[in-house]
Scaffold this active site. Structure first.
Site, PDB file in Angstrom:
ATOM      1  N   HIS A 185       0.835  -1.207   0.000  1.00  0.00           N
ATOM      2  CA  HIS A 185       0.000   0.000   0.000  1.00  0.00           C
ATOM      3  C   HIS A 185       0.872   1.261   0.000  1.00  0.00           C
ATOM      4  O   HIS A 185       0.657   2.177  -0.805  1.00  0.00           O
ATOM      5  CB  HIS A 185      -0.895  -0.061   1.241  1.00  0.00           C
ATOM      6  CG  HIS A 185      -1.785   1.111   1.484  1.00  0.00           C
ATOM      7  ND1 HIS A 185      -3.152   1.065   1.332  1.00  0.00           N
ATOM      8  CD2 HIS A 185      -1.519   2.385   1.911  1.00  0.00           C
ATOM      9  CE1 HIS A 185      -3.675   2.238   1.647  1.00  0.00           C
ATOM     10  NE2 HIS A 185      -2.715   3.060   2.007  1.00  0.00           N
ATOM     11  N   GLU A 186       1.873   1.299   0.877  1.00  0.00           N
ATOM     12  CA  GLU A 186       2.698   2.518   0.982  1.00  0.00           C
ATOM     13  C   GLU A 186       3.554   2.719  -0.271  1.00  0.00           C
ATOM     14  O   GLU A 186       3.741   3.856  -0.722  1.00  0.00           O
ATOM     15  CB  GLU A 186       3.581   2.465   2.232  1.00  0.00           C
ATOM     16  CG  GLU A 186       2.816   2.376   3.549  1.00  0.00           C
ATOM     17  CD  GLU A 186       1.786   3.460   3.728  1.00  0.00           C
ATOM     18  OE1 GLU A 186       1.909   4.539   3.123  1.00  0.00           O
ATOM     19  OE2 GLU A 186       0.817   3.232   4.479  1.00  0.00           O
ATOM     20  N   HIS A 189       1.379   4.304  -2.841  1.00  0.00           N
ATOM     21  CA  HIS A 189       1.330   5.774  -2.734  1.00  0.00           C
ATOM     22  C   HIS A 189       2.537   6.407  -3.418  1.00  0.00           C
ATOM     23  O   HIS A 189       2.417   7.353  -4.189  1.00  0.00           O
ATOM     24  CB  HIS A 189       1.309   6.210  -1.272  1.00  0.00           C
ATOM     25  CG  HIS A 189      -0.027   6.087  -0.605  1.00  0.00           C
ATOM     26  ND1 HIS A 189      -1.195   6.487  -1.194  1.00  0.00           N
ATOM     27  CD2 HIS A 189      -0.370   5.601   0.617  1.00  0.00           C
ATOM     28  CE1 HIS A 189      -2.201   6.267  -0.369  1.00  0.00           C
ATOM     29  NE2 HIS A 189      -1.737   5.726   0.740  1.00  0.00           N
ATOM     30  N   HIS A 195      -5.833   6.694  -2.401  1.00  0.00           N
ATOM     31  CA  HIS A 195      -6.759   5.731  -1.802  1.00  0.00           C
ATOM     32  C   HIS A 195      -7.945   5.498  -2.732  1.00  0.00           C
ATOM     33  O   HIS A 195      -8.401   6.423  -3.414  1.00  0.00           O
ATOM     34  CB  HIS A 195      -7.267   6.253  -0.453  1.00  0.00           C
ATOM     35  CG  HIS A 195      -6.221   6.240   0.611  1.00  0.00           C
ATOM     36  ND1 HIS A 195      -6.015   7.276   1.468  1.00  0.00           N
ATOM     37  CD2 HIS A 195      -5.294   5.294   0.923  1.00  0.00           C
ATOM     38  CE1 HIS A 195      -5.013   6.974   2.282  1.00  0.00           C
ATOM     39  NE2 HIS A 195      -4.560   5.791   1.961  1.00  0.00           N
TER      40      HIS A 195
END
Ligand SMILES: [Zn+2]
EC number: 3.4.24.-
Length: 465
Positions: A185-186, A189, A195
């Site tokens: 997830h990070e 980004h 999101h």
């Protein structure tokens, strides 16, 4: 360049108790390096108590203003950028492709460093699924790169490539490194992913209930200007937060407009790297064109959101089959639900609805949605013949087991029941044609379950919908 550090509070919460997790992992949620622990040494009551402790600590963190003070980490310029941010749609924040078509991203681990295993696993996942290639440069080189570190502020990252930084932080506190989806997830980004619930089109797919959001944190639900590449909203995305994220009162801040989507907003950890996540990354970084060129194929043959992968074949979404994904067997969400929550179903006939296996007791952790649909101008009438789940917890929630019923046309309105809170003979009717039953059990302690008869009765003053 305006910059935005995304705060991944969900992840902070999910990993809020590393010390506890180190000793007592939850069933099915055990990191590989914790497998030495034998969960069978715990009685069910003890396991449940520990699960509850984890959840209650999570809530304390949710209500702890210091957490957000420590997490937000925005400069004044960044705060202003919140008002007008452009992330995925701003290709200046994408990492550039090299002459060979691959996208090279340098990284290093800060000193003192963090646990590397899951970070490297996340990097390998991104490399296996896309044409992004990561290189460990060991030390800063004056050019944009990622720095995996722990500054104790939780799990967070800038969105996209920061061209003016000599290494952009990807913060991963120890609690962020209990499962691989968090670093995936990070890194997402850092590669330009927003999101899922901040997508520009999210209002078509989720209700955001600002009344339940902590004061001052409404910006967490701002819509970003995103390039969605004509890919449908994906409730199962690794970038999707869960339904009570940023809640001030433990009530839902997000509700899926498609009832079965709620199953993927209810996780206490992040979803896996989804098919649509992979597809959008392959489009964003032009990996599909690269694969076609390398494989000597002129035009992408893949249908139904399939995409041409590194192995010179179509990568097909769940619910499709055939070499070109040309056969659509099920819609995407339906296929995901069938795979992960197989006891979910849609009921369109009168009859009976029960907990799975009734009258055998419920004795397993489980979750499913029973979506009951009446014909036009009818409503759903449930008459309960039995209802007994575990007792309400001391904090008044139905944590161990619950049946949540949505009977209003507005799906945001929900009531959760446990213990013997629905009496034999009690009637619950829908407002419109639809009623949603969402059952969750976090315990293996046996309970009798529920049973109800379904009848379809006329709606008053219905004019032929
Ligand atoms: Zn995030």
């Amino acid at each position: 360049m305006k910059s935005l550090l995304v705060v991944c509070t969900l992840v902070v919460m999910a990993g809020a108790l590393p010390a506890l997790l180190d000793e007592v992992p939850k069933d099915g949620e055990v990191a590989d390096d914790l497998n030495h622990f034998d969960a069978r040494n715990l009685t069910d009551d003890e396991q449940l108590a520990l699960d509850r402790e984890l959840m209650e600590s999570t809530r304390r963190l949710l209500e702890n203003p210091d957490l957000y003070q420590g997490d937000i980490l925005l400069t004044e310029e960044q705060k202003r950028a919140l008002e007008e941010r452009k992330v995925i749609a701003n290709s200046a924040l994408w990492w550039p492709a090299a002459a060979d078509g691959y996208v090279y991203v340098n990284y290093r681990f800060a000193t003192p460093t963090i646990a590397k295993t899951l970070v490297l696993q996340a990097i390998n996942t991104w490399q296996a699924e896309t044409c992004v290639r990561f290189t460990d440069i060991q030390s800063a080189n004056g050019k944009p790169h990622l720095v995996f570190q722990n500054d104790n502020s939780g799990c967070n990252s800038f969105v996209g490539r920061q061209s003016n930084m000599n290494g952009q932080p990807v913060n991963l506190a120890p609690g962020c490194l209990t499962e691989v989806n968090t670093p995936i997830h990070e890194i997402g980004h850092a590669l330009g992913f927003e999101h899922e619930h901040n997508r520009s089109d999210r209002d078509n797919f989720v209700y955001v209930v600002l009344a339940n959001v902590q004061p001052g944190l409404g910006y967490a639900f701002d819509k970003a200007v995103t390039n969605n590449f004509n890919i449908p909203y994906d409730y199962s995305s690794v970038m999707q937060y869960y339904s009570t994220a940023f809640s001030v009162n433990n009530k839902e801040t997000m509700v899926a407009k498609e009832p079965f989507g709620q199953l993927f907003l209810n996780l206490n950890t992040l979803n896996n790297f989804s098919f649509m996540d992979k597809r959008i990354a392959n489009l964003q970084y032009k990996c599909i064109a690269l694969n076609l060129k390398k494989c000597g194929v002129a035009a992408d043959p893949c249908k139904n959101y399939g995409y041409f992968g590194t192995s010179c074949k179509c990568v097909c979404p769940p619910g499709t089959s055939g070499t070109s994904c040309e056969t659509l067997n099920q819609p995407y969400l339906q296929a995901l639900v069938a795979a992960k929550y197989p006891r979910s179903k849609t009921i369109v006939a009168e009859g009976r609805v029960t907990s799975t296996g009734y009258p055998s007791p419920i004795a397993a952790k489980d979750e499913y949605i029973q979506l009951i649909k009446a014909p036009a101008c009818k409503k759903v009438r449930l008459t309960f013949t039995a209802f007994k789940l575990t007792q309400r917890a001391t904090d008044k929630t139905c944590y161990p087991q619950q049946l949540t019923i949505r009977k209003n046309n507005n799906l945001v309105i929900a009531s959760s029941y446990c213990a013997s809170e629905i009496a034999p003979g009690q009637v619950i009717e829908s407002e419109g044609t639809t009623m949603v039953l969402h059952f969750k059990s976090f315990t293996t302690a046996p309970s009798p379950g529920y049973s109800a008869t379904i009848t379809f009765v006329p709606q008053a003053s219905c004019t032929g919908r």
